[in-house]
Design a protein around this motif. Structure first.
Motif, PDB file in Angstrom:
ATOM      1  N   ARG A  20       5.255  60.144 -76.290  1.00  0.00           N
ATOM      2  CA  ARG A  20       6.462  60.295 -75.487  1.00  0.00           C
ATOM      3  C   ARG A  20       7.634  59.435 -75.944  1.00  0.00           C
ATOM      4  O   ARG A  20       8.779  59.761 -75.655  1.00  0.00           O
ATOM      5  N   ILE A  21       7.359  58.324 -76.619  1.00  0.00           N
ATOM      6  CA  ILE A  21       8.430  57.348 -76.824  1.00  0.00           C
ATOM      7  C   ILE A  21       9.528  57.860 -77.745  1.00  0.00           C
ATOM      8  O   ILE A  21      10.712  57.539 -77.547  1.00  0.00           O
ATOM      9  N   SER A  22       9.201  58.684 -78.735  1.00  0.00           N
ATOM     10  CA  SER A  22      10.254  59.154 -79.640  1.00  0.00           C
ATOM     11  C   SER A  22      11.243  60.052 -78.891  1.00  0.00           C
ATOM     12  O   SER A  22      12.456  59.982 -79.134  1.00  0.00           O
ATOM     13  N   ASP A  23      10.758  60.880 -77.969  1.00  0.00           N
ATOM     14  CA  ASP A  23      11.657  61.720 -77.170  1.00  0.00           C
ATOM     15  C   ASP A  23      12.552  60.861 -76.282  1.00  0.00           C
ATOM     16  O   ASP A  23      13.736  61.149 -76.113  1.00  0.00           O
ATOM     17  N   THR A  24      11.979  59.809 -75.712  1.00  0.00           N
ATOM     18  CA  THR A  24      12.756  58.898 -74.864  1.00  0.00           C
ATOM     19  C   THR A  24      13.867  58.229 -75.662  1.00  0.00           C
ATOM     20  O   THR A  24      15.033  58.204 -75.242  1.00  0.00           O
ATOM     21  N   LEU A  25      13.529  57.702 -76.817  1.00  0.00           N
ATOM     22  CA  LEU A  25      14.514  56.989 -77.632  1.00  0.00           C
ATOM     23  C   LEU A  25      15.561  57.929 -78.206  1.00  0.00           C
ATOM     24  O   LEU A  25      16.742  57.577 -78.291  1.00  0.00           O
ATOM     25  N   ARG A  26      15.144  59.118 -78.583  1.00  0.00           N
ATOM     26  CA  ARG A  26      16.094  60.093 -79.108  1.00  0.00           C
ATOM     27  C   ARG A  26      17.140  60.456 -78.050  1.00  0.00           C
ATOM     28  O   ARG A  26      18.341  60.529 -78.347  1.00  0.00           O
ATOM     29  N   ILE A  44      15.898  47.831 -77.720  1.00  0.00           N
ATOM     30  CA  ILE A  44      14.774  46.994 -78.111  1.00  0.00           C
ATOM     31  C   ILE A  44      13.503  47.576 -77.500  1.00  0.00           C
ATOM     32  O   ILE A  44      13.404  47.744 -76.283  1.00  0.00           O
ATOM     33  N   VAL A  45      12.532  47.889 -78.340  1.00  0.00           N
ATOM     34  CA  VAL A  45      11.215  48.322 -77.888  1.00  0.00           C
ATOM     35  C   VAL A  45      10.244  47.164 -78.083  1.00  0.00           C
ATOM     36  O   VAL A  45      10.214  46.548 -79.151  1.00  0.00           O
ATOM     37  N   VAL A  46       9.481  46.862 -77.045  1.00  0.00           N
ATOM     38  CA  VAL A  46       8.445  45.844 -77.158  1.00  0.00           C
ATOM     39  C   VAL A  46       7.096  46.558 -77.103  1.00  0.00           C
ATOM     40  O   VAL A  46       6.697  47.082 -76.059  1.00  0.00           O
ATOM     41  N   ASP A  47       6.431  46.632 -78.241  1.00  0.00           N
ATOM     42  CA  ASP A  47       5.124  47.268 -78.350  1.00  0.00           C
ATOM     43  C   ASP A  47       4.078  46.260 -77.874  1.00  0.00           C
ATOM     44  O   ASP A  47       3.788  45.281 -78.554  1.00  0.00           O
ATOM     45  N   ASP A  48       3.521  46.524 -76.695  1.00  0.00           N
ATOM     46  CA  ASP A  48       2.634  45.557 -76.050  1.00  0.00           C
ATOM     47  C   ASP A  48       1.180  45.751 -76.481  1.00  0.00           C
ATOM     48  O   ASP A  48       0.309  46.080 -75.673  1.00  0.00           O
ATOM     49  N   GLY A  49       0.935  45.534 -77.759  1.00  0.00           N
ATOM     50  CA  GLY A  49      -0.422  45.609 -78.271  1.00  0.00           C
ATOM     51  C   GLY A  49      -1.007  47.008 -78.307  1.00  0.00           C
ATOM     52  O   GLY A  49      -2.216  47.182 -78.097  1.00  0.00           O
ATOM     53  N   GLU A  57       6.123  55.800 -84.159  1.00  0.00           N
ATOM     54  CA  GLU A  57       6.940  56.815 -83.498  1.00  0.00           C
ATOM     55  C   GLU A  57       8.283  56.247 -83.038  1.00  0.00           C
ATOM     56  O   GLU A  57       9.291  56.950 -83.001  1.00  0.00           O
ATOM     57  N   ALA A  58       8.311  54.973 -82.678  1.00  0.00           N
ATOM     58  CA  ALA A  58       9.542  54.356 -82.190  1.00  0.00           C
ATOM     59  C   ALA A  58      10.463  53.903 -83.314  1.00  0.00           C
ATOM     60  O   ALA A  58      11.689  53.844 -83.139  1.00  0.00           O
ATOM     61  N   TRP A  59       9.901  53.596 -84.458  1.00  0.00           N
ATOM     62  CA  TRP A  59      10.648  52.951 -85.537  1.00  0.00           C
ATOM     63  C   TRP A  59      11.937  53.684 -85.929  1.00  0.00           C
ATOM     64  O   TRP A  59      12.987  53.041 -86.102  1.00  0.00           O
ATOM     65  N   PRO A  60      11.959  55.009 -86.083  1.00  0.00           N
ATOM     66  CA  PRO A  60      13.216  55.653 -86.522  1.00  0.00           C
ATOM     67  C   PRO A  60      14.340  55.596 -85.491  1.00  0.00           C
ATOM     68  O   PRO A  60      15.505  55.801 -85.844  1.00  0.00           O
ATOM     69  N   ILE A  91      19.422  47.057 -69.444  1.00  0.00           N
ATOM     70  CA  ILE A  91      18.792  48.200 -68.792  1.00  0.00           C
ATOM     71  C   ILE A  91      17.311  48.163 -69.116  1.00  0.00           C
ATOM     72  O   ILE A  91      16.933  48.057 -70.288  1.00  0.00           O
ATOM     73  N   PHE A  92      16.463  48.238 -68.088  1.00  0.00           N
ATOM     74  CA  PHE A  92      15.025  48.310 -68.276  1.00  0.00           C
ATOM     75  C   PHE A  92      14.581  49.752 -68.027  1.00  0.00           C
ATOM     76  O   PHE A  92      14.881  50.322 -66.972  1.00  0.00           O
ATOM     77  N   LEU A  93      13.867  50.318 -68.971  1.00  0.00           N
ATOM     78  CA  LEU A  93      13.397  51.693 -68.839  1.00  0.00           C
ATOM     79  C   LEU A  93      11.939  51.801 -69.260  1.00  0.00           C
ATOM     80  O   LEU A  93      11.489  51.084 -70.160  1.00  0.00           O
ATOM     81  N   ASP A  94      11.211  52.733 -68.635  1.00  0.00           N
ATOM     82  CA  ASP A  94       9.850  53.026 -69.068  1.00  0.00           C
ATOM     83  C   ASP A  94       9.896  53.874 -70.338  1.00  0.00           C
ATOM     84  O   ASP A  94      10.864  54.608 -70.579  1.00  0.00           O
ATOM     85  N   ALA A  95       8.840  53.805 -71.114  1.00  0.00           N
ATOM     86  CA  ALA A  95       8.809  54.487 -72.411  1.00  0.00           C
ATOM     87  C   ALA A  95       8.547  55.983 -72.306  1.00  0.00           C
ATOM     88  O   ALA A  95       8.746  56.715 -73.278  1.00  0.00           O
ATOM     89  N   ASP A  96       8.104  56.450 -71.127  1.00  0.00           N
ATOM     90  CA  ASP A  96       7.673  57.841 -71.006  1.00  0.00           C
ATOM     91  C   ASP A  96       8.667  58.745 -70.277  1.00  0.00           C
ATOM     92  O   ASP A  96       8.293  59.814 -69.787  1.00  0.00           O
ATOM     93  N   LEU A  97       9.930  58.348 -70.218  1.00  0.00           N
ATOM     94  CA  LEU A  97      10.935  59.171 -69.532  1.00  0.00           C
ATOM     95  C   LEU A  97      11.286  60.431 -70.311  1.00  0.00           C
ATOM     96  O   LEU A  97      11.811  61.396 -69.751  1.00  0.00           O
ATOM     97  N   GLN A  98      11.049  60.397 -71.606  1.00  0.00           N
ATOM     98  CA  GLN A  98      11.349  61.511 -72.497  1.00  0.00           C
ATOM     99  C   GLN A  98      12.818  61.974 -72.330  1.00  0.00           C
ATOM    100  O   GLN A  98      13.716  61.148 -72.287  1.00  0.00           O
ATOM    101  N   ASP A  99      13.057  63.263 -72.235  1.00  0.00           N
ATOM    102  CA  ASP A  99      14.434  63.758 -72.229  1.00  0.00           C
ATOM    103  C   ASP A  99      15.241  63.254 -71.032  1.00  0.00           C
ATOM    104  O   ASP A  99      16.466  63.142 -71.115  1.00  0.00           O
ATOM    105  N   THR A 100      14.579  62.916 -69.926  1.00  0.00           N
ATOM    106  CA  THR A 100      15.334  62.451 -68.751  1.00  0.00           C
ATOM    107  C   THR A 100      15.929  61.062 -68.955  1.00  0.00           C
ATOM    108  O   THR A 100      16.725  60.606 -68.126  1.00  0.00           O
ATOM    109  N   ALA A 101      15.580  60.394 -70.042  1.00  0.00           N
ATOM    110  CA  ALA A 101      16.219  59.110 -70.358  1.00  0.00           C
ATOM    111  C   ALA A 101      17.721  59.265 -70.535  1.00  0.00           C
ATOM    112  O   ALA A 101      18.460  58.278 -70.480  1.00  0.00           O
TER     113      ALA A 101
END
Length: 233
Positions: A20-26, A44-49, A57-60, A91-101
């Motif tokens: 889901r994270i790439s859709d959210t970031l895009r 800023i994405v914090v990959d929590d282990g 998926e988040a890197w680009p 702004i704090f956001l969850d990673a799984d918002l996808q297009d609704t971000a």
């Protein structure tokens, strides 16, 4: 009053969100630069282990990715992002918002207009039956008793806040009690909190064992945070 045009940092904690994270970031990379009230931004994405391909998926799409070598919890991930943020507003956001971000800029408007110090998103009702509401009731009553503020969305992780305000609050909770503790601290300072309807959608936990486990962990985190805030009071 002239609206502000600040540097905005978006912080996204992520654990095993490769699907889901790439859709959210895009979605964020398309909507944030288009907002006329924002002069500069960083994501800023914090990959929590994570044990999957969340980082790859988040890197680009992220401006920065910070990796925890092991899972430390949502609050710890947000605290890591806060420590590295350069923005005046966060702004704090969850990673799984996808297009609704793409609706994230709505959280900024009360801050840009100087009508609030922290903004909390109220999400639409879930599409399927979720939990039994116990964690939400505990959080809501605990926030009210410890701060005098009556929240509508006490557990919402979709928020915007003035970065300078975080210098005044207490120690941030490390787990799912992060939002509850932050709301108590901001309300105790007498700051303005706005709760607004935002049509975010994210992955919903049902009433299966996985959902029950998630809410049990959330309950423990919220209870621990409320106890600590009670001792500080």
């Amino acid at each position: 009053m002239t609206p502000l045009t600040p540097f905005v940092t978006i912080i996204i904690p992520a654990w095993n969100e490769e699907l889901r994270i790439s859709d959210t970031l895009r979605a964020l990379q398309h909507c944030i630069p288009a907002h006329e009230g924002i002069s500069r931004h960083e994501i800023i994405v914090v990959d929590d282990g994570s044990g999957d391909q969340t980082y790859q998926e988040a890197w680009p799409w992220a401006d920065r990715i910070i990796r925890h070598t092991k899972r430390r919890g949502k609050g710890a991930a947000l605290s890591t992002g806060i420590a590295e943020a350069k923005g005046e507003f966060l702004i704090f956001l969850d990673a799984d918002l996808q297009d609704t971000a793409r609706y994230a800029p709505l959280l900024l408007n009360p801050l840009l207009n100087q009508d609030a110090d922290m903004v909390i998103a109220k999400l639409p009702a879930p599409w399927k039956p979720a939990g039994f509401g116990f964690v939400k009731r505990l959080a809501s009553k605990g926030i009210y008793r410890l701060s005098g503020y009556k929240p509508s969305a006490p557990l919402s992780g979709q928020r915007a806040i003035r970065a300078s305000l975080l210098d005044q609050v207490g120690k941030l909770a490390r787990g799912f009690g992060f939002e509850v503790g932050l709301t108590i601290d901001v309300a105790r300072l007498g700051c303005r909190i706005a709760e607004i309807d935002v049509p975010f959608r994210h992955r919903e936990s049902g009433q299966d064992w996985q959902g029950l486990y998630h809410r049990g962990y959330q309950l423990a985190s919220v209870g621990s945070t409320l106890f600590r805030k009670w001792r500080e009071y």
